[in-house]
Design a protein around this motif. Structure first.
Motif, PDB file in Angstrom:
ATOM      1  N   VAL A  22       0.847  -1.206   0.000  1.00 21.65           N
ATOM      2  CA  VAL A  22       0.000   0.000   0.000  1.00 21.65           C
ATOM      3  C   VAL A  22       0.882   1.256   0.000  1.00 21.65           C
ATOM      4  O   VAL A  22       0.634   2.205  -0.754  1.00 21.65           O
ATOM      5  CB  VAL A  22      -0.951  -0.001   1.217  1.00 21.65           C
ATOM      6  CG1 VAL A  22      -1.655   1.343   1.376  1.00 21.65           C
ATOM      7  CG2 VAL A  22      -1.990  -1.106   1.075  1.00 21.65           C
ATOM      8  N   SER A  75       2.321   1.954  -3.391  1.00 18.90           N
ATOM      9  CA  SER A  75       1.332   2.555  -4.298  1.00 18.90           C
ATOM     10  C   SER A  75       1.158   4.030  -3.998  1.00 18.90           C
ATOM     11  O   SER A  75       1.133   4.860  -4.912  1.00 18.90           O
ATOM     12  CB  SER A  75      -0.026   1.868  -4.157  1.00 18.90           C
ATOM     13  OG  SER A  75       0.099   0.514  -4.404  1.00 18.90           O
ATOM     14  N   HIS A  76       1.036   4.374  -2.726  1.00 20.17           N
ATOM     15  CA  HIS A  76       0.888   5.774  -2.332  1.00 20.17           C
ATOM     16  C   HIS A  76       2.067   6.593  -2.839  1.00 20.17           C
ATOM     17  O   HIS A  76       1.898   7.684  -3.358  1.00 20.17           O
ATOM     18  CB  HIS A  76       0.821   5.897  -0.802  1.00 20.17           C
ATOM     19  CG  HIS A  76      -0.579   5.981  -0.309  1.00 20.17           C
ATOM     20  ND1 HIS A  76      -1.239   7.164  -0.146  1.00 20.17           N
ATOM     21  CD2 HIS A  76      -1.450   5.029   0.027  1.00 20.17           C
ATOM     22  CE1 HIS A  76      -2.461   6.928   0.288  1.00 20.17           C
ATOM     23  NE2 HIS A  76      -2.613   5.636   0.403  1.00 20.17           N
ATOM     24  N   ARG A 113       4.015   6.038  -5.231  1.00 14.84           N
ATOM     25  CA  ARG A 113       4.108   6.119  -6.686  1.00 14.84           C
ATOM     26  C   ARG A 113       3.162   7.188  -7.235  1.00 14.84           C
ATOM     27  O   ARG A 113       3.506   7.918  -8.154  1.00 14.84           O
ATOM     28  CB  ARG A 113       3.746   4.756  -7.265  1.00 14.84           C
ATOM     29  CG  ARG A 113       3.834   4.677  -8.747  1.00 14.84           C
ATOM     30  CD  ARG A 113       3.674   3.233  -9.177  1.00 14.84           C
ATOM     31  NE  ARG A 113       3.745   3.160 -10.614  1.00 14.84           N
ATOM     32  CZ  ARG A 113       4.089   2.073 -11.276  1.00 14.84           C
ATOM     33  NH1 ARG A 113       4.415   0.998 -10.628  1.00 14.84           N
ATOM     34  NH2 ARG A 113       4.107   2.067 -12.579  1.00 14.84           N
ATOM     35  N   TYR A 114       1.954   7.273  -6.669  1.00 15.52           N
ATOM     36  CA  TYR A 114       0.945   8.163  -7.240  1.00 15.52           C
ATOM     37  C   TYR A 114       0.688   9.416  -6.410  1.00 15.52           C
ATOM     38  O   TYR A 114       0.125  10.375  -6.900  1.00 15.52           O
ATOM     39  CB  TYR A 114      -0.381   7.414  -7.405  1.00 15.52           C
ATOM     40  CG  TYR A 114      -0.336   6.406  -8.504  1.00 15.52           C
ATOM     41  CD1 TYR A 114      -0.535   6.794  -9.823  1.00 15.52           C
ATOM     42  CD2 TYR A 114      -0.070   5.072  -8.229  1.00 15.52           C
ATOM     43  CE1 TYR A 114      -0.485   5.865 -10.843  1.00 15.52           C
ATOM     44  CE2 TYR A 114      -0.019   4.136  -9.246  1.00 15.52           C
ATOM     45  CZ  TYR A 114      -0.226   4.537 -10.552  1.00 15.52           C
ATOM     46  OH  TYR A 114      -0.163   3.614 -11.565  1.00 15.52           O
ATOM     47  N   ASN A 115       1.018   9.379  -5.153  1.00 10.78           N
ATOM     48  CA  ASN A 115       0.637  10.478  -4.288  1.00 10.78           C
ATOM     49  C   ASN A 115       1.882  11.040  -3.633  1.00 10.78           C
ATOM     50  O   ASN A 115       2.678  11.737  -4.232  1.00 10.78           O
ATOM     51  CB  ASN A 115      -0.379   9.925  -3.271  1.00 10.78           C
ATOM     52  CG  ASN A 115      -1.115  10.995  -2.525  1.00 10.78           C
ATOM     53  OD1 ASN A 115      -0.907  12.168  -2.753  1.00 10.78           O
ATOM     54  ND2 ASN A 115      -1.961  10.596  -1.606  1.00 10.78           N
TER      55      ASN A 115
END
Lengths: 298, 179
Positions: B94, B97-98, B100-102
């Motif tokens: 998780v 992912s954060h 990478r995008y946020n």
């Protein structure tokens, strides 16, 4: 009594793996008449992916035509197995032949290398209860289901996979779906297969309004969903990506089908340096998304 | 402050040993937020996952990520203890992912994880070295970090500032300390 337009289709023995089941889906055009009857006399075995897909096929037909497909000449062993998996309880097919109660497979501890077909509702609240009960049941039976792969962490890995895939049903498919698990042998190979499938909008449609996504084929989108943290609903997602990471750790396989495409990922082959991702597009259309996770050992 | 996750889960009537789905995460977050409502700035909250086997990505997003956001706004620190192998893997995924995008997020752990690190999250090797240095030496000045890391003054300050913002280390009385 046969009606004038009733048609009996003798189904071929193509329920032994997800690839063979394409032969059944590709007969789709022939299912478009009312009063249809399937003769199962040639079907020797049904593995969980084929069984759940067959159930969805029957449900799609029932929804479209208002009629149930009739199943006849079911071999006794297959009838016993389908009854054991609660296949007939879903009330999707008409089954005129009654299995003698004495022939029902006993629900003993030894026959619990499986999770019977469970419906995963498409409403969040109901779905959460069902997912929790499925996971509790899986934990109880894990030592039998995962006998050949058993360790505490493998059970926890599977719990994550079940949770992530079931949530995708109510989050993305806009329809209910089914889950089933079965461990079985083919020759000297032991196979544990988890199947979670729905007949909802499918992966391509769920990403339809997503900006900044570039893909040509549905199978390409499926590969992206398995390898990158993308989501059709949120800025980014985790579910399928997480499932893929876990299956890779377990050196298992993923078969994913949606709409007219499929993607096969064989992580046991990756280790050997061989090609391990296989795309297929232009298959017979079958609504929703169907996923099979497989572990095998010899 | 130690928050026993099992206790909160029982209060929230969540099914154990697995904590899954967004609604369960939200419910657990609300109860935890109530408990830490009056926490002092710079205090450490330990989330004890003893007896919890699996938490999935939806739960992590609603529970841990929201608590991390709160810790950054309110100035407290978070730490995890007794996390299982799969919990660590799922949190890592998780956080990746954060990041990478946020924006980048990470969290400290009380024990050495299966990743052989005392935190979960996407840190660079030199940041990992600084975390380890502070664990051993307890505190450090910028000069110490410059000498230890080989980074120049500006790079060292920037790195330490980022680690403080991530709530992985403290800055107090002109010294950096471990959480």
């Amino acid at each position: 009594m046969k009606t004038a337009d009733e048609k009996i289709l003798v189904l071929p023995d193509r329920f032994r793996d997800p690839f063979l089941f394409e032969g059944i889906i590709s007969m789709g055009g022939e299912f478009q008449r009312t009063g249809i009857t399937f003769d199962l006399s040639r079907v020797g075995f049904m593995e969980p992916y084929s069984m759940v897909s067959f159930l969805l096929l029957g449900r799609n037909y029932l929804r479209e035509s208002g009629e149930k497909i009739k199943l006849v000449n079911i071999p006794v062993k297959l009838h016993q197995y389908l009854a054991r998996m609660d296949f007939f309880e879903k009330d999707i097919f008409e089954v005129p032949e009654i299995l003698n109660e004495k022939l029902f497979l006993k629900r003993t501890a030894e026959s619990r290398r499986l999770i019977e077909i469970k419906e995963i509702p498409n409403k969040e609240k109901k779905s959460i209860k069902v997912i929790a009960s499925v996971i509790a049941l899986f934990r109880k039976r894990a030592s039998l289901i995962l006998k050949y792969w058993m360790s505490e962490s493998v059970v926890d890995y599977f719990v994550t996979v079940i949770s992530e895939l079931c949530q995708n049903i109510f989050e993305h498919s806009l329809d209910s779906g089914y889950l089933a698990i079965q461990t079985y042998n083919t020759g000297r190979e032991n196979i544990a297969r988890l199947v979670i499938s729905d007949s909802g909008i499918g992966i391509r449609k769920s990403f339809e309004n997503k900006e900044n996504m570039s893909f040509e084929t549905t199978s390409e989108l499926m590969e992206m969903a398995l390898t990158m943290p993308i989501s059709s609903k949120r800025p980014y997602g985790y579910g399928l990506c997480q499932v893929s990471t876990i299956v890779e750790r377990l050196k298992g396989g993923i078969y994913m089908r949606s709409g007219d495409a499929s993607l096969t990922v064989l992580y046991n082959k990756k280790e050997r340096g061989a090609s391990y991702i296989f795309h297929k597009n232009g298959l017979e259309y079958f609504s929703g998304t169907q996923i099979s996770i497989t572990l095998s050992s010899k | 402050m130690i928050i026993r996750i099992v206790k909160i889960a029982k209060e929230a009537k969540a099914e154990l040993p697995d904590l899954i789905t967004r609604p369960v995460g939200r419910k657990m977050y609300e109860r935890t937020a109530e408990k830490i409502g009056n926490i002092d700035r710079d205090e450490t909250v330990i989330l004890d996952f003893d007896e919890v086997k699996v938490i999935d990505s939806s739960f992590i997003d609603e529970f841990i990520v929201t608590l991390i956001n709160d810790s950054q706004k309110k100035g407290f620190f978070l730490k995890l203890c007794n996390v299982s192998n799969i919990i660590e893997i799922n949190i890592e995924s998780v956080f990746q992912s954060h990041s990478r995008y946020n924006r980048r997020i990470a969290i400290m752990m009380d024990d050495l994880g299966n990743n052989n690190r005392y935190y979960i999250g996407p840190l660079a090797d030199f940041e990992n070295d600084i975390i380890d240095y502070l664990r051993i030496n307890r505190h450090a000045t910028i000069d110490d970090i410059v000498k230890f890391s080989g980074l120049n003054d500006e790079e060292s300050e920037k790195t330490m500032h980022e680690l403080v913002d991530l709530r992985l280390i403290r800055f107090y009385d002109n010294k950096y300390t471990n959480v």
